[in-house]
Each structure stands twice: as C-alpha cells, then as structure tokens.
Design a protein around this motif. Structure first.
Motif, PDB file in Angstrom:
ATOM      1  N   LEU A 261       0.843  -1.206   0.000  1.00 32.63           N
ATOM      2  CA  LEU A 261       0.000   0.000   0.000  1.00 32.63           C
ATOM      3  C   LEU A 261       0.875   1.252   0.000  1.00 32.63           C
ATOM      4  O   LEU A 261       2.006   1.222   0.501  1.00 32.63           O
ATOM      5  N   PRO A 262       0.386   2.345  -0.521  1.00 35.47           N
ATOM      6  CA  PRO A 262       1.185   3.573  -0.565  1.00 35.47           C
ATOM      7  C   PRO A 262       1.349   4.184   0.826  1.00 35.47           C
ATOM      8  O   PRO A 262       0.462   4.043   1.681  1.00 35.47           O
ATOM      9  N   PRO A 263       2.469   4.857   1.088  1.00 33.00           N
ATOM     10  CA  PRO A 263       2.684   5.471   2.407  1.00 33.00           C
ATOM     11  C   PRO A 263       1.668   6.559   2.746  1.00 33.00           C
ATOM     12  O   PRO A 263       1.479   6.866   3.925  1.00 33.00           O
ATOM     13  N   SER A 264       1.043   7.115   1.765  1.00 31.96           N
ATOM     14  CA  SER A 264       0.092   8.213   2.012  1.00 31.96           C
ATOM     15  C   SER A 264      -1.249   7.737   2.559  1.00 31.96           C
ATOM     16  O   SER A 264      -2.081   8.563   2.971  1.00 31.96           O
ATOM     17  N   LEU A 265      -1.512   6.418   2.590  1.00 30.76           N
ATOM     18  CA  LEU A 265      -2.833   5.896   2.948  1.00 30.76           C
ATOM     19  C   LEU A 265      -3.191   6.207   4.405  1.00 30.76           C
ATOM     20  O   LEU A 265      -2.386   5.998   5.317  1.00 30.76           O
TER      21      LEU A 265
END
Length: 327
Positions: A261-265
């Motif tokens: 998953l992207p770090p921004s989630l």
C-alpha cells in the motif's frame, strides 16, 4: 259733443260684430277636430296632414340636424405589416408536422454538449450546473458526451455496463467521477489513466472483478460492493498511487490484503471479504526500509475469516493506529 257720441256708437257696433263671429269660428274649429284627424294651431296656421309639408320640409333632413361641425373627422389609413415580418413570410403556408421527427447532430460541442444515446444533448438529459454534471437516474447505458469544462460527474443509478477508453477523452479538468449503483463490469485501461486531475473515483455497487489502471493523482478510491478478486488488482498498482489516502474495498471477494500500500494511505476498509491472513509486507515497505506507516489511522477487517497468528507482526508496522480503529 256730436263727435264723441259718434265714436262711442261706432265702438259699440264693432264690439257686437266681433262677439257675433266668435261662435261661428269656434264651431268651425270643433267640426275640424271632430273628423278624427290631428290639427295643430301654429301662429296663424292651422297645421294638419294636408299642409304639414308646407311648414316643415322633411326632404331636407340633413338640414334639420347637422352634427358635422361637432364630431371629429376620423382618418382611415391602411395598416402596414410589422417590420419584423417580410411579405414572403406572411404568405408562407404552414408546414405539417412529421410523425417521425429527425434529430440534427450539432457540428461542435456547445454548452449543452453533443447528443447522447437518447439523441438529445447531454445537458438536456442531465443537469449541468457550472462545471458539475448530474446524470443520476437518467436511464443511461453509456457515459454521455460531456462538456470540456466538466469537473464533477455524477451518473448514479443508471444502467451503464462498460467504461470505454474514449468516454472521458479530453476532460483534463475532471476531478470526481461518481458511478455508484450501475452495472459496470469492465473499465478499459486507458479510460481513467490519462485523466491528470482525477482525485475521487466512486464505484460502489457495480460488478467489477478487476481494477483498471488509475492516474497517480487519485486520493479516494471507493469500490465497495463489487466482485473484486485479489487477482484483479495488479501488483504494485496501489503503491504507485502516491496521493491515495482513502481505500474502500469492503464487500468484495478479496482473499488477501492488496499490497503493498502507498505510504500516504490514511484509511483502509476491507470488511466482509474472504481474507484469511494479514501479511506483514502489506503494511511495511521493505524496499524503502520503512518499518512504520506514518498516516494509516483506520483499518476495517471485520467480517473476514482472518488467522490472527500473523496479525501481531503486522501490527508493529502501524504505530499511528489508534486503539479501536483496527479489525
């Protein structure tokens, strides 16, 4: 003395003579009235049917009462036709309406947009308010042609089955697409990937089995109540979405947590799937040596047959996760 006496005698004689003639005159008048005709005494005239025309000439009736000097003279002129209507238009015969009207396709996209599957411009089928287009419950089977300035599209509760590559072509300002409650089963890869401003993609209650290629500016992805399978999400597809903050994939057919998953989630909803394990690499990024995720604050996994044996190791990658916001 003889002259006054003579004058007195003469007066008496004249008086007697006048008195004697009065009964005869009165008798003559009574006889005339008794005949049944109407007579009128007018000065020295006795007015009757025989001499009525001698007193009043009825043939000159215009002279009896002349109002010419009292009434204004009316001027009658011909009415000219209105300046906006030519003589050719005024003589045109009315056209008969055809039972099958033909639709004319505009050559350019105007404010109303080009005709859609109904044969009418989009903004006559939908509601266009500024840069927003509302096509909810409009019985659409395809994405209608949209004005170039469209920023927000709402086409919920229709019968759309497929999103084609050219449906959003040229819509560089499009930020939000909401296609909730349709029958979408497939989305072409190039249909959404080339939308540089797209931030919110709302697709719940459709029939999707796979996610299409998405633009990197996506912040909200909502695909709840579909038929998504883990094989339908390409590896690394989500981690490439560097701005993704909210991922909602509940009520699908996933058997694992999609990752990495992207770090921004910030929020991840995966409830009511078929997930049995929680793999550590779904939350930790070994390639970038990030042992913790800064922003993920909300995880929903309820309704899954999860094996909790692997859960503690994954939990250490989520230091920002508040108590009660997981599982």
């Amino acid at each position: 003395m003889k002259l006054p006496a003579f004058l007195s005698l003469l007066a008496l004689v004249l008086l007697e003579a006048g008195t004697a003639s009065l009964p005869k005159e009165r008798k003559r008048r009574d006889e005339m009235h008794g005949e049944g005709d109407s007579y009128v005494v007018l000065g020295n005239y006795v007015l009757g049917p025989d001499n009525y025309d001698e007193v009043i000439d009825l043939s000159d009736y215009e002279g009896l009462m002349d109002y010419g000097d009292q009434l204004p003279e009316a001027k009658v002129t011909n009415l000219a036709p209105p300046t906006g209507i030519s003589s050719a238009q005024s003589t045109m015969t009315p056209r008969t309406l055809s039972l099958k009207p033909t639709m004319i396709r505009p050559t350019e996209l105007g404010v109303l947009g080009s005709p859609n599957s109904h044969g009418l411009p989009t903004c006559l089928i939908c509601v266009c308010l500024g840069s927003s287009v509302y096509c909810d419950d409009a019985d659409l089977e395809n994405i209608p042609p949209l004005p170039k300035t469209t920023t927000y599209l709402y086409a919920r509760f229709n019968r759309i089955r497929r999103i084609r590559a050219g449906d959003f072509k040229g819509l560089t300002k499009l930020k939000r697409i909401d296609l909730s409650s349709n029958s979408i089963s497939s989305i072409d890869d190039d249909a959404l990937r080339l939308l540089p401003a797209l931030q919110d993609l709302i697709l719940p209650e459709n029939q999707l089995a796979a996610l299409p290629a998405l633009p990197p500016a996506i912040e909200v992805l909502d695909a709840r109540h579909n038929q998504l399978q883990s094989s339908g999400i390409q590896p690394e597809a989500l981690r490439a979405l560097e701005k993704l903050q909210f991922l909602y994939l509940a009520d699908n057919l996933l058997d694992s947590i999609p990752g990495p998953l992207p770090p921004s989630l910030r929020s991840l909803h995966l409830q009511n799937n078929m997930i049995e394990t929680m793999q550590t690499d779904a939350f930790c990024d070994p390639e970038e040596h990030k042992h913790s995720r800064r922003w993920l604050e909300d995880i929903r996994l309820d309704g899954n047959p999860i094996n909790l044996g692997l859960f503690p190791s994954a939990y250490f990658c989520l230091p920002r996760l508040p108590t009660g916001h997981c599982c």
